[in-house]
Design an enzyme around this catalytic site. Sequence first.
Site, PDB file in Angstrom:
ATOM      1  CG  ASN A  55      43.204  18.247  22.838  1.00  0.00           C
ATOM      2  OD1 ASN A  55      43.204  17.406  22.407  1.00  0.00           O
ATOM      3  ND2 ASN A  55      43.308  18.634  23.811  1.00  0.00           N
ATOM      4  NE  ARG A 110      47.025  18.161  22.576  1.00  0.00           N
ATOM      5  CZ  ARG A 110      47.338  17.488  23.452  1.00  0.00           C
ATOM      6  NH1 ARG A 110      46.415  17.206  24.294  1.00  0.00           N
ATOM      7  NH2 ARG A 110      48.488  17.015  24.396  1.00  0.00           N
ATOM      8  CG  HIS A 166      52.758  21.108  27.597  1.00  0.00           C
ATOM      9  ND1 HIS A 166      53.527  20.291  28.994  1.00  0.00           N
ATOM     10  CD2 HIS A 166      51.855  20.696  27.583  1.00  0.00           C
ATOM     11  CE1 HIS A 166      52.498  19.644  29.771  1.00  0.00           C
ATOM     12  NE2 HIS A 166      51.459  20.003  29.527  1.00  0.00           N
ATOM     13  N   GLY A 205      50.570  17.904  33.713  1.00  0.00           N
ATOM     14  CA  GLY A 205      50.855  17.882  33.061  1.00  0.00           C
ATOM     15  C   GLY A 205      51.875  18.776  33.210  1.00  0.00           C
ATOM     16  NE  ARG A 233      51.785  12.881  32.543  1.00  0.00           N
ATOM     17  CZ  ARG A 233      51.287  13.932  31.397  1.00  0.00           C
ATOM     18  NH1 ARG A 233      52.868  14.281  31.343  1.00  0.00           N
ATOM     19  NH2 ARG A 233      50.354  14.729  31.401  1.00  0.00           N
ATOM     20  CG  ASP A 267      43.746  19.488  41.914  1.00  0.00           C
ATOM     21  OD1 ASP A 267      44.302  20.587  42.818  1.00  0.00           O
ATOM     22  OD2 ASP A 267      42.888  19.487  41.424  1.00  0.00           O
ATOM     23  CG  ASN A 289      44.933  29.227  38.318  1.00  0.00           C
ATOM     24  OD1 ASN A 289      43.870  30.417  38.518  1.00  0.00           O
ATOM     25  ND2 ASN A 289      44.818  28.369  37.820  1.00  0.00           N
ATOM     26  CD  GLU A 295      48.350  23.630  25.680  1.00  0.00           C
ATOM     27  OE1 GLU A 295      46.953  23.553  26.174  1.00  0.00           O
ATOM     28  OE2 GLU A 295      48.496  23.214  24.809  1.00  0.00           O
TER      29      GLU A 295
HETATM   30  P1  ADP Z   1      46.170  19.683  32.080  1.00  0.00           P
HETATM   31  O1  ADP Z   1      47.227  19.749  32.555  1.00  0.00           O
HETATM   32  O2  ADP Z   1      45.492  18.806  32.406  1.00  0.00           O
HETATM   33  O3  ADP Z   1      45.511  20.669  31.070  1.00  0.00           O
HETATM   34  P2  ADP Z   1      45.703  22.171  33.830  1.00  0.00           P
HETATM   35  O4  ADP Z   1      46.623  22.701  32.731  1.00  0.00           O
HETATM   36  O5  ADP Z   1      43.798  22.105  34.052  1.00  0.00           O
HETATM   37  O6  ADP Z   1      46.010  20.811  33.652  1.00  0.00           O
HETATM   38  O7  ADP Z   1      46.653  22.261  35.830  1.00  0.00           O
HETATM   39  C1  ADP Z   1      45.651  21.161  36.196  1.00  0.00           C
HETATM   40  C2  ADP Z   1      46.441  21.782  37.965  1.00  0.00           C
HETATM   41  O8  ADP Z   1      46.140  22.843  37.827  1.00  0.00           O
HETATM   42  C3  ADP Z   1      45.539  21.278  38.946  1.00  0.00           C
HETATM   43  O9  ADP Z   1      47.105  20.967  39.446  1.00  0.00           O
HETATM   44  C4  ADP Z   1      44.958  22.331  39.965  1.00  0.00           C
HETATM   45  O10 ADP Z   1      45.106  22.156  41.130  1.00  0.00           O
HETATM   46  C5  ADP Z   1      45.689  23.344  39.468  1.00  0.00           C
HETATM   47  N1  ADP Z   1      44.664  24.659  39.693  1.00  0.00           N
HETATM   48  C6  ADP Z   1      43.851  25.170  38.595  1.00  0.00           C
HETATM   49  N2  ADP Z   1      43.357  26.162  39.549  1.00  0.00           N
HETATM   50  C7  ADP Z   1      43.779  26.208  40.708  1.00  0.00           C
HETATM   51  C8  ADP Z   1      44.064  27.519  41.639  1.00  0.00           C
HETATM   52  N3  ADP Z   1      43.187  28.105  41.899  1.00  0.00           N
HETATM   53  N4  ADP Z   1      45.407  27.411  42.315  1.00  0.00           N
HETATM   54  C9  ADP Z   1      46.269  26.072  42.656  1.00  0.00           C
HETATM   55  N5  ADP Z   1      46.348  25.645  41.632  1.00  0.00           N
HETATM   56  C10 ADP Z   1      45.199  25.796  40.690  1.00  0.00           C
END
Ligand code: ADP
Length: 397
Positions: free
Chosen positions: A8, A89, A178, A210, A239, A281, A333, A382
Amino acid sequence: MAIVMSVNAGSSSLKFQVYEMPEEKVLAKGLVERIGLNDGVFSITVDGQKYTTTCDIPDHEAAVRMLVDALLEHHVVNSLDDIKAVGHRIVHGGEFYSDSVEASTDAVEKVEECIPLAPLHNPAGLVGYKSFSKLLPDASQTFVFDTAFHQTMPAENFIYPIPYEYYEEDKIRRYGFHGTSHKYLTQRYAEITGKKPEDVQIITCHLGNGGSITAVKDGKSFKTSMGLTPLAGIEMGTRSGDIDPAIPGVLMQRHNLTAQEVDNILNKKSGLLGVSGVSSDSRDIENAAKEGNERAKLASKIFDDRVIETVGGYYALMGGADAILFAGGIGENSITTREAIIDGLAALGVKLDHEANNCRGKEVKISADDSSMDVYVIPTDEEVMIARDAYKNLAAE
Ligand code: ADP
């Protein structure tokens, strides 16, 4: 048995995973960051051990060279000839591709044709591909598109209500993104439940930095929340998602901004970050909201409500669904976000098993026994989808 890589490539980064196929055993994985900037960082994990190097990495070709050298050094491969296939990708395949494709000259031209639709992403994907094909000239190369899974959407779900000639002449339509993740979730759900793929009626929520939501009808993408670009749909980390389409014009006039500046505001300064003023975040937002930060609470409420209205709308549009799936960093999560979303969908008769929902990053059913729909957390993958398609093309050669 064959060694296959899943790649990727971003404009200044390159994520990779090395598989033994068809077993899908991960032999190594890693990330090259800050390509073309000072202090590049290369990291690779082999047998649970992470090795990190910091040095200037001038371009993607240098990044790929470091990566293959590291694979040799750590005995992941004995020679570069061991790497039989590489899957890349590629964000945008336009209307050309509804599936992965061998990276032929024609495919490269078509990906180039789609550059206006993904000006940052498609060039990065091609640079990654070109670097690999130079260093591994004998390996089979495959393009795996983010848009491919959504090519099954019916016209009423991809045509925008603007003059039709913009679709005909400029290919302005909903594409969705996605797709590799939504497809993985669809397949995994079919596996878990023993259903035939064509019998799968679900709503998949990929909620990360995203985020996008897809209505999967008869196992196919029926409608998805992202659009011409990944800016559309639900609120995201930075976004905006869907807003009144008049807003960009108003901002341009009031603040004397260019289209590009507005684009930057909506892509990089909006969403959870823009509303809360705290962070993009979701963990920071959750913490700030707990401490009573009103704007963090608002950002979070907008996020949950956008997901609820999208899932509810898709439920109606597809005439009901059997399950809701959560994936992506937030979906996998965030216990509180899943709870807020499912509680918000109570009108559909869906109910959470709060104990089961108390988990992170695991494949688990989180709906109560008397819920009208099943709800699952399914960690997405993915990378394995890309490796599978690369291996499939290799086998077909
Ligand atoms: P990307 O779209 O960049 O691949 P990810 O799928 O890694 O993003 O998701 C990032 C998001 O997931 C962030 O907003 C982060 O806060 C959230 N995240 C990751 N771990 C946790 C957790 N343990 N609790 C809550 N949110 C989480």
